[in-house]
Design a protein around this motif. Sequence first.
Motif, PDB file in Angstrom:
ATOM      1  N   GLU A  91      -8.841   3.596  -2.436  1.00 27.43           N
ATOM      2  CA  GLU A  91      -8.651   4.206  -1.116  1.00 27.43           C
ATOM      3  C   GLU A  91      -7.679   5.387  -1.205  1.00 27.43           C
ATOM      4  O   GLU A  91      -7.899   6.444  -0.602  1.00 27.43           O
ATOM      5  CB  GLU A  91      -8.127   3.161  -0.139  1.00 27.43           C
ATOM      6  CG  GLU A  91      -7.852   3.698   1.256  1.00 27.43           C
ATOM      7  CD  GLU A  91      -9.108   4.205   1.948  1.00 27.43           C
ATOM      8  OE1 GLU A  91      -8.977   5.116   2.788  1.00 27.43           O
ATOM      9  OE2 GLU A  91     -10.208   3.693   1.654  1.00 27.43           O
ATOM     10  N   ASP A 102      -6.984  -0.841  -3.067  1.00 30.06           N
ATOM     11  CA  ASP A 102      -6.004   0.070  -2.462  1.00 30.06           C
ATOM     12  C   ASP A 102      -5.949   1.387  -3.228  1.00 30.06           C
ATOM     13  O   ASP A 102      -5.877   2.474  -2.627  1.00 30.06           O
ATOM     14  CB  ASP A 102      -4.619  -0.577  -2.454  1.00 30.06           C
ATOM     15  CG  ASP A 102      -4.484  -1.672  -1.412  1.00 30.06           C
ATOM     16  OD1 ASP A 102      -5.344  -1.758  -0.516  1.00 30.06           O
ATOM     17  OD2 ASP A 102      -3.515  -2.457  -1.499  1.00 30.06           O
ATOM     18  N   GLU A 130      -5.315  -4.664  -5.331  1.00 30.37           N
ATOM     19  CA  GLU A 130      -4.640  -3.426  -5.713  1.00 30.37           C
ATOM     20  C   GLU A 130      -5.637  -2.359  -6.125  1.00 30.37           C
ATOM     21  O   GLU A 130      -5.479  -1.185  -5.782  1.00 30.37           O
ATOM     22  CB  GLU A 130      -3.678  -3.689  -6.878  1.00 30.37           C
ATOM     23  CG  GLU A 130      -2.298  -4.105  -6.456  1.00 30.37           C
ATOM     24  CD  GLU A 130      -1.344  -4.187  -7.633  1.00 30.37           C
ATOM     25  OE1 GLU A 130      -1.498  -3.406  -8.588  1.00 30.37           O
ATOM     26  OE2 GLU A 130      -0.451  -5.042  -7.584  1.00 30.37           O
ATOM     27  N   TYR A 147       0.823  -1.221   0.000  1.00 29.19           N
ATOM     28  CA  TYR A 147       0.000   0.000   0.000  1.00 29.19           C
ATOM     29  C   TYR A 147       0.853   1.265   0.000  1.00 29.19           C
ATOM     30  O   TYR A 147       0.594   2.198  -0.771  1.00 29.19           O
ATOM     31  CB  TYR A 147      -0.925  -0.016   1.221  1.00 29.19           C
ATOM     32  CG  TYR A 147      -1.908   1.130   1.249  1.00 29.19           C
ATOM     33  CD1 TYR A 147      -3.160   1.014   0.659  1.00 29.19           C
ATOM     34  CD2 TYR A 147      -1.583   2.341   1.865  1.00 29.19           C
ATOM     35  CE1 TYR A 147      -4.075   2.067   0.690  1.00 29.19           C
ATOM     36  CE2 TYR A 147      -2.477   3.396   1.895  1.00 29.19           C
ATOM     37  CZ  TYR A 147      -3.719   3.254   1.313  1.00 29.19           C
ATOM     38  OH  TYR A 147      -4.609   4.302   1.327  1.00 29.19           O
TER      39      TYR A 147
END
Length: 219
Positions: A132, A129, A126, A106
């Motif tokens: 996010e 992530d 992924e 991350y």
Amino acid sequence: RLVAIEDTLDGVGVHALRAEFGSPLYVVSEATLRRKYRAFVEAFRTRYPDTVAAYSYKTNYVSGICALLHQAGAWAEVVSGFELDLARSLGVPGHQIVYNGPYKPYEHLRTAAKLGALINADSLEELGDLEEIAREFKCPLEIGIRVNMRVNDPPWNKFGFNLESGEAQEVCRKVAASSGLRLIGLHLHAGTYLSRAETYGRAVAALVNLALLLESRHK
């Protein structure tokens, strides 16, 4: 059978190199490397003028080799936090870094995204992530996805999203529907030790067809 050995490399005596550095010794010819790089890039640009070559750091990440190729115009293709840091230390702009590979922690993704690197996602984890990180940055991230397909035998389908099963198209649909991600590229690693150019031809044709399909569906 005796093999003839050059007495000099780029004007530097082989015996002098051995005396100074010992043997065995690996020596890279700057002139040859520059010439080969130019020939490689021009082979594409005479047909596709917008072609950009990104040098794979994992091939040889000796900083002098990387720096020389960047001077010649190559971008950096990295697959780890170490290689990402090396590219930054050599002054490669973030927008000239391509971040590939099946393992991207991350924090490394976050660093690459902050730099403006092109990240090619390998998995749904992924993508989560990256969404996010986009929420944290409060702006969409432009990404690519890695596609695998049956273009050789045995197929190289360990990583990325499969084309034949429809998985790649479904992932692209999810990215298109995301408020935090923008799909701008498709990535493929067809395999290793490939000796036939036709394999790459089939792979590129399949990626182009996928790109055309995505453009028609997600304008």
